[in-house]
Enzyme design. Structure first.
Site, PDB file in Angstrom:
ATOM      1  N   CYS A  85      44.288  48.930  31.927  1.00  0.00           N
ATOM      2  CA  CYS A  85      45.415  49.672  31.384  1.00  0.00           C
ATOM      3  C   CYS A  85      46.653  48.820  31.202  1.00  0.00           C
ATOM      4  CB  CYS A  85      45.819  50.812  32.313  1.00  0.00           C
ATOM      5  SG  CYS A  85      44.535  51.972  32.636  1.00  0.00           S
ATOM      6  N   GLY A 142      43.973  47.548  27.061  1.00  0.00           N
ATOM      7  CA  GLY A 142      43.196  48.787  26.959  1.00  0.00           C
ATOM      8  C   GLY A 142      43.176  49.283  25.530  1.00  0.00           C
ATOM      9  N   ASN A 156      48.121  51.881  36.259  1.00  0.00           N
ATOM     10  CA  ASN A 156      47.269  50.713  36.034  1.00  0.00           C
ATOM     11  C   ASN A 156      46.715  50.276  37.392  1.00  0.00           C
ATOM     12  OD1 ASN A 156      47.941  47.212  35.240  1.00  0.00           O
ATOM     13  ND2 ASN A 156      46.026  48.322  35.153  1.00  0.00           N
ATOM     14  N   GLY A 157      45.380  50.240  37.505  1.00  0.00           N
ATOM     15  CA  GLY A 157      44.751  49.831  38.762  1.00  0.00           C
ATOM     16  C   GLY A 157      43.702  50.837  39.182  1.00  0.00           C
ATOM     17  N   TYR A 211      42.617  35.095  32.702  1.00  0.00           N
ATOM     18  CA  TYR A 211      42.163  35.680  31.431  1.00  0.00           C
ATOM     19  C   TYR A 211      42.928  36.926  30.965  1.00  0.00           C
ATOM     20  CZ  TYR A 211      39.172  38.473  28.352  1.00  0.00           C
ATOM     21  OH  TYR A 211      38.718  39.258  27.335  1.00  0.00           O
ATOM     22  N   CYS A 217      44.148  37.896  45.306  1.00  0.00           N
ATOM     23  CA  CYS A 217      42.802  38.434  45.425  1.00  0.00           C
ATOM     24  C   CYS A 217      41.897  37.484  44.646  1.00  0.00           C
ATOM     25  CB  CYS A 217      42.723  39.842  44.836  1.00  0.00           C
ATOM     26  SG  CYS A 217      41.011  40.432  44.751  1.00  0.00           S
TER      27      CYS A 217
HETATM   28 FE1  SF4 Z   1      39.537  42.231  40.635  1.00  0.00          FE
HETATM   29 FE2  SF4 Z   1      40.387  40.638  42.560  1.00  0.00          FE
HETATM   30 FE3  SF4 Z   1      38.827  39.654  40.631  1.00  0.00          FE
HETATM   31 FE4  SF4 Z   1      41.322  40.402  40.084  1.00  0.00          FE
HETATM   32  S1  SF4 Z   1      40.682  38.727  41.398  1.00  0.00           S
HETATM   33  S2  SF4 Z   1      39.513  40.867  38.857  1.00  0.00           S
HETATM   34  S3  SF4 Z   1      41.610  42.156  41.455  1.00  0.00           S
HETATM   35  S4  SF4 Z   1      38.270  41.220  42.177  1.00  0.00           S
END
Ligand code: SF4
Length: 496
Positions: A14, A40, A123-124, A269, A473
């Site tokens: 999104c 999106g 978004n999320g 990306y 992450c």
């Molecule tokens: Fe999803 Fe984490 Fe990969 Fe980002 S880094 S696409 S939040 S798993």
């Protein structure tokens, strides 16, 4: 209408936008959503609010539908006759949670409850959806949609707190996961980010108007000046007082984390290279990823041969520039060339999908520049490999132009796990790295290239901005999920 997966990439779910004190709020939101279209393409919507002088109350107006922003808002009279008012929020959608076919699932959502009217765009992905939904249903809540975003509205409506801001904080203190939100209430625009700061969200100003957007490229199109990011765990409130005094009210959610977990894939990306996200230029970070890839996984010339570096357009262009620059600085005889041309106007196909369907999809999307590939040692730069099927077809196409050698370099590590925080990946079993037991040599054999190398997780983390509480992450590359979840049967390892 499901967003087409014509190239084999994860899909962002999104883009969100908000405008306050803008006499053309809805048409500004339209421009913002247009700039965020890459986030999106399945559906789009705008909710606006106007002060009705005669009735002495706020009136909310809404328009949303399936399709691209230009399709949903094709009729410009919508902005004069329907979406009136000087505040608005908008949403571009790709569904990661909830059925993509249900019109009720298109955002922004708008509700009327005992404290007034409220619109929300998200978004999320929340990660405790199942727990909260089960609890709310037991308490008698009737859901209108199958999305996780609706849960937030019900929690707000059920809160026993007195004022709206306290109700919102109370609701969000119960949810977990990834959420960047814009909300429109009677006289207020709110921007909110989850405590981990998984998805980006930024704030901007133009004269006395204020704007909130997923990425700063949405501010450039309207000429607004970026002020700052909404901080992880922060609720920003813009109202008439803000317009008068310039003071932006800020509140905090209860959860405090030691380190943020920004989605590192936004840099690789998802986000546009002309955006600033998590406080840094995406272009700059993406170049750095290319440079790091050249340092870690170089391709050397032999004798007087020249290495020809080319990108898989468009998302890998910036990394390819970084790769070629650093290779040159390392003394490698390198030239950056455009070896693939991407057709941006791919429409419907009338070719039998049973017959070479995916190969034809690749040929329709990309064409090779034979002259720059023939008899050369070619380094092809891509930002990621998901299923590997499109990469294989693309590399076959390049091979047809007669290169001496093909070396495939990827500016991210192998993808080994799906995303539960708002990106749509195929199932784990479909990922090429998983199919090949995370063995790069096996993937190379499958892709049929002279060499294949990925950027390592360590080098990736070295290449992105650091400092203070900034953290990332990396779960799709490591399988280590920083935020626990209850939504999925196939649970991976969680970090904490
Ligand atoms: Fe999803 Fe984490 Fe990969 Fe980002 S880094 S696409 S939040 S798993």
């Amino acid at each position: 209408m499901k967003q087409k997966k014509s190239i084999d990439k994860p899909l962002c779910n999104c883009g969100i936008f908000g405008a306050f004190n803008d006499s053309s709020a809805a048409s500004t939101a339209y421009l913002g959503l247009h700039a965020l279209q890459h986030r999106g393409q399945e559906a789009a919507g705008i909710v606006s609010v106007e002060w009705d002088v005669n009735k002495k109350k706020y009136q909310f107006h809404i328009k949303k539908d399936f399709g691209l922003v230009t399709e949903v808002f094709r009729d410009e009279s919508i902005f004069f006759n329907i979406l009136k008012g000087d505040s608005a929020i908008g949403h571009n959608r790709y569904s990661t949670k909830g059925s993509s076919k249900r019109t009720q699932n298109i955002q922004p959502f708008f509700v009327h409850y005992h404290k007034g009217n409220l619109a929300l765009a998200h978004n999320g992905n929340l990660t405790n959806t199942k727990t909260l939904r089960d609890r709310l249903e037991k308490e008698g809540t009737i859901f209108q949609t199958t999305t996780d975003s609706e849960i937030i509205l019900h929690l707000i409506a059920k809160s026993k707190k007195e004022d709206l801001i306290s109700q919102i904080i109370d609701a969000l203190n119960q949810v977990k996961g990834a959420y960047s939100l814009v909300m429109l209430t009677e006289g207020k625009l709110l921007g909110i980010r989850d405590p981990h700061g998984v998805r980006p969200l930024a704030l901007a100003k133009l004269e006395n108007s204020y704007y909130i957007a997923s990425e700063t490229c949405a501010f450039d199109i309207i000429g607004a000046e970026y002020i700052r990011d909404i901080e992880p765990g922060e609720i920003v409130v813009i109202d008439d007082e803000t317009v008068k005094t310039g003071e932006i009210k800020s509140y905090r959610l209860k959860e405090e984390v030691e380190q943020y977990h920004h989605c590192i894939f936004e840099y690789i990306y998802f986000s546009r290279p002309d955006s600033f996200i998590f406080g840094e230029s995406v272009d700059k970070v993406r170049r750095k990823l290319g440079k790091s890839l050249a340092e870690e996984k170089p391709v050397y010339h032999v004798g007087d041969e020249k290495i020809m570096v080319m990108s898989v357009p468009d998302s890998s262009n910036t990394a390819a520039i970084g790769y070629a620059d650093r290779s040159k600085k390392m003394g490698i005889n390198t030239k950056l060339e455009i070896g693939l041309i991407r057709n941006h106007y791919v429409g419907r196909t009338f070719i039998n999908p049973e017959k070479n369907g995916r190969e034809m999809a690749v040929r329709r999307k990309f064409n090779i520049v034979r002259g720059v590939i023939k008899d050369r040692k070619v380094v092809v730069i891509d930002d990621s490999i998901v299923r590997g099927t499109t990469s294989k077809k693309l590399l076959k196409l390049i091979k047809e132009a007669g290169p001496k050698e093909i070396h495939f370099r990827v500016s991210s590590p192998p993808i080994i796990s799906p995303c539960y925080y708002g990106m749509d990946f195929p199932s784990k079993e479909e990922l090429i790295a998983v199919k090949c037991d995370e063995d790069v040599e096996k993937i190379r054999e499958y892709l049929d290239v002279d060499s294949l190398e990925y950027l390592s997780v360590e080098k990736l983390l070295e290449s992105v901005p650091k400092g203070g509480k900034i953290g990332y992450c990396t779960a799709c590359f490591t399988g280590k999920y920083p935020i626990p979840f209850d939504n999925y049967d196939n649970k991976e390892e969680t970090e904490n």
